[in-house]
Design a protein around this motif. Structure first.
Motif, PDB file in Angstrom:
ATOM      1  N   PRO A 200     -18.078  60.112 -44.629  1.00 23.60           N
ATOM      2  CA  PRO A 200     -18.439  58.877 -43.925  1.00 23.60           C
ATOM      3  C   PRO A 200     -17.793  58.751 -42.560  1.00 23.60           C
ATOM      4  O   PRO A 200     -18.362  58.133 -41.655  1.00 23.60           O
ATOM      5  N   VAL A 201     -16.609  59.327 -42.380  1.00 24.43           N
ATOM      6  CA  VAL A 201     -15.940  59.252 -41.076  1.00 24.43           C
ATOM      7  C   VAL A 201     -16.728  60.048 -40.042  1.00 24.43           C
ATOM      8  O   VAL A 201     -16.978  59.580 -38.920  1.00 24.43           O
ATOM      9  N   ILE A 202     -17.154  61.239 -40.414  1.00 24.27           N
ATOM     10  CA  ILE A 202     -17.920  62.068 -39.488  1.00 24.27           C
ATOM     11  C   ILE A 202     -19.281  61.443 -39.215  1.00 24.27           C
ATOM     12  O   ILE A 202     -19.762  61.446 -38.070  1.00 24.27           O
ATOM     13  N   ALA A 203     -19.890  60.867 -40.236  1.00 23.06           N
ATOM     14  CA  ALA A 203     -21.173  60.179 -40.037  1.00 23.06           C
ATOM     15  C   ALA A 203     -21.017  59.021 -39.056  1.00 23.06           C
ATOM     16  O   ALA A 203     -21.889  58.796 -38.197  1.00 23.06           O
ATOM     17  N   TYR A 204     -19.911  58.284 -39.163  1.00 25.03           N
ATOM     18  CA  TYR A 204     -19.645  57.190 -38.219  1.00 25.03           C
ATOM     19  C   TYR A 204     -19.494  57.724 -36.807  1.00 25.03           C
ATOM     20  O   TYR A 204     -20.009  57.128 -35.846  1.00 25.03           O
ATOM     21  N   TYR A 205     -18.777  58.815 -36.659  1.00 21.41           N
ATOM     22  CA  TYR A 205     -18.578  59.401 -35.332  1.00 21.41           C
ATOM     23  C   TYR A 205     -19.899  59.775 -34.681  1.00 21.41           C
ATOM     24  O   TYR A 205     -20.107  59.550 -33.478  1.00 21.41           O
ATOM     25  N   ILE A 206     -20.783  60.364 -35.459  1.00 23.00           N
ATOM     26  CA  ILE A 206     -22.091  60.749 -34.915  1.00 23.00           C
ATOM     27  C   ILE A 206     -22.871  59.502 -34.504  1.00 23.00           C
ATOM     28  O   ILE A 206     -23.457  59.454 -33.413  1.00 23.00           O
ATOM     29  N   GLN A 207     -22.868  58.486 -35.363  1.00 29.28           N
ATOM     30  CA  GLN A 207     -23.571  57.244 -35.061  1.00 29.28           C
ATOM     31  C   GLN A 207     -22.991  56.581 -33.812  1.00 29.28           C
ATOM     32  O   GLN A 207     -23.731  56.129 -32.925  1.00 29.28           O
ATOM     33  N   HIS A 208     -21.666  56.535 -33.728  1.00 31.61           N
ATOM     34  CA  HIS A 208     -21.020  55.900 -32.582  1.00 31.61           C
ATOM     35  C   HIS A 208     -21.370  56.620 -31.283  1.00 31.61           C
ATOM     36  O   HIS A 208     -21.654  55.968 -30.266  1.00 31.61           O
ATOM     37  N   ARG A 209     -21.360  57.939 -31.315  1.00 34.71           N
ATOM     38  CA  ARG A 209     -21.662  58.685 -30.094  1.00 34.71           C
ATOM     39  C   ARG A 209     -23.104  58.453 -29.660  1.00 34.71           C
ATOM     40  O   ARG A 209     -23.389  58.322 -28.458  1.00 34.71           O
ATOM     41  N   ARG A 210     -24.018  58.366 -30.616  1.00 36.65           N
ATOM     42  CA  ARG A 210     -25.418  58.076 -30.285  1.00 36.65           C
ATOM     43  C   ARG A 210     -25.551  56.665 -29.712  1.00 36.65           C
ATOM     44  O   ARG A 210     -26.324  56.433 -28.770  1.00 36.65           O
ATOM     45  N   GLU A 211     -24.785  55.712 -30.265  1.00 38.08           N
ATOM     46  CA  GLU A 211     -24.831  54.345 -29.754  1.00 38.08           C
ATOM     47  C   GLU A 211     -24.282  54.275 -28.333  1.00 38.08           C
ATOM     48  O   GLU A 211     -24.850  53.587 -27.471  1.00 38.08           O
ATOM     49  N   ARG A 212     -23.184  54.969 -28.059  1.00 34.75           N
ATOM     50  CA  ARG A 212     -22.633  54.985 -26.707  1.00 34.75           C
ATOM     51  C   ARG A 212     -23.625  55.605 -25.725  1.00 34.75           C
ATOM     52  O   ARG A 212     -23.771  55.136 -24.597  1.00 34.75           O
TER      53      ARG A 212
END
Length: 264
Positions: A200-212
């Motif tokens: 879940p941490v890595i999934a969050y990182y991917i989502q956050h980078r796409r949002e940025r």
């Protein structure tokens, strides 16, 4: 009583084969400090160290004390000084060989780390993953039950990207590689707390980078295609402490290069 994060200068067990020694070098960029990981197989006295940490005699002394100086191999996740400053002090005390992707940090070895390489040392097996984006030479290490992510994925917050062209594309590819090995493994980062489940941490990182990236794209639409880096930082990172804006600018430059390359 078991230790909890952060515990400076004291060995904290995290997994059956992994313990962490936290350097006392907290800052906005290092979070609570640099995590030096000590890996020891059951029944073995020797060990593997990941990231010797900063140039700090107290941290090096604690590392020698907790390992008994029996370090079969030290590994480096990337070249930043808070990870590599302690190399020479540790080598002087223990004679350990050191391997890294950046040749400047090799000691007692002429072989830089290679993507996909399998390392057998001290009864342990680690697979090297090249994970550039934070730096060109960033690597992660995978064991049966953990992934050591360096600064590519932190225990809290998000990482800073290099400002170079291609950094974001490299980083997204690195996150895909980490996502593929995450299931069933712990996340053991170089800064911040560890996590029992990396997925879940890595999934969050991917989502956050796409949002940025979407926010930078929206800022360009509002400010104009030729908007400067700091104009976009002020727009996208308005809720972030201004002392962190220079670091944010590096990530924004990487995102701008990514978007502009996609248009050509």
């Amino acid at each position: 009583m078991s230790l909890t994060h952060p515990a400076y200068g004291r060995l904290r067990a995290v997994a059956p084969t992994a313990s962490v020694l936290l350097a006392n070098n907290p800052s906005q960029m290092t979070l609570q400090g640099t995590n030096t990981w000590i890996l020891r197989a059951p029944g073995r006295s020797d060990c593997v160290v990941i990231d010797p940490g900063p140039q700090d005699p107290e941290h090096t002394a604690a590392l020698v004390r907790e390992t008994g100086g029996e370090i079969a191999l030290a590994l480096v996740t990337h070249h930043h000084f808070d990870h590599t400053g302690g190399i020479d002090g540790l080598v002087a005390e223990t004679g350990t060989p050191v391997r890294a992707m950046h040749p400047a940090h090799l000691r007692g070895s002429a072989l830089p780390l290679a993507d996909g390489e399998v390392i057998d040392a001290a009864g342990l097996r680690l697979t090297v993953l090249a994970t550039p984006g934070h730096t060109t030479d960033s690597v992660s290490f995978v064991t049966d039950d953990a992934v050591f992510t360096g600064d590519t994925v932190l225990g809290s917050g998000t990482t800073v990207l290099e400002s170079r062209d291609g950094a974001l594309g490299d980083y997204l590819a690195s996150m895909d590689k980490l996502a593929a090995v995450a299931p069933g493994r712990r996340l053991l980062p170089a800064h911040g707390p560890d996590h029992p489940d990396a997925e879940p941490v890595i999934a969050y990182y991917i989502q956050h980078r796409r949002e940025r990236l979407a926010q930078v794209r929206a800022a360009l639409a509002e400010l104009g295609a030729d908007a400067g880096t700091m104009e976009i930082v002020a727009k996208v990172y308005a809720d972030v402490d201004r002392s962190l804006w220079p670091a944010a600018a590096s990530s924004v430059q990487a995102q701008l290069a990514y978007l502009r390359a996609a248009e050509n």
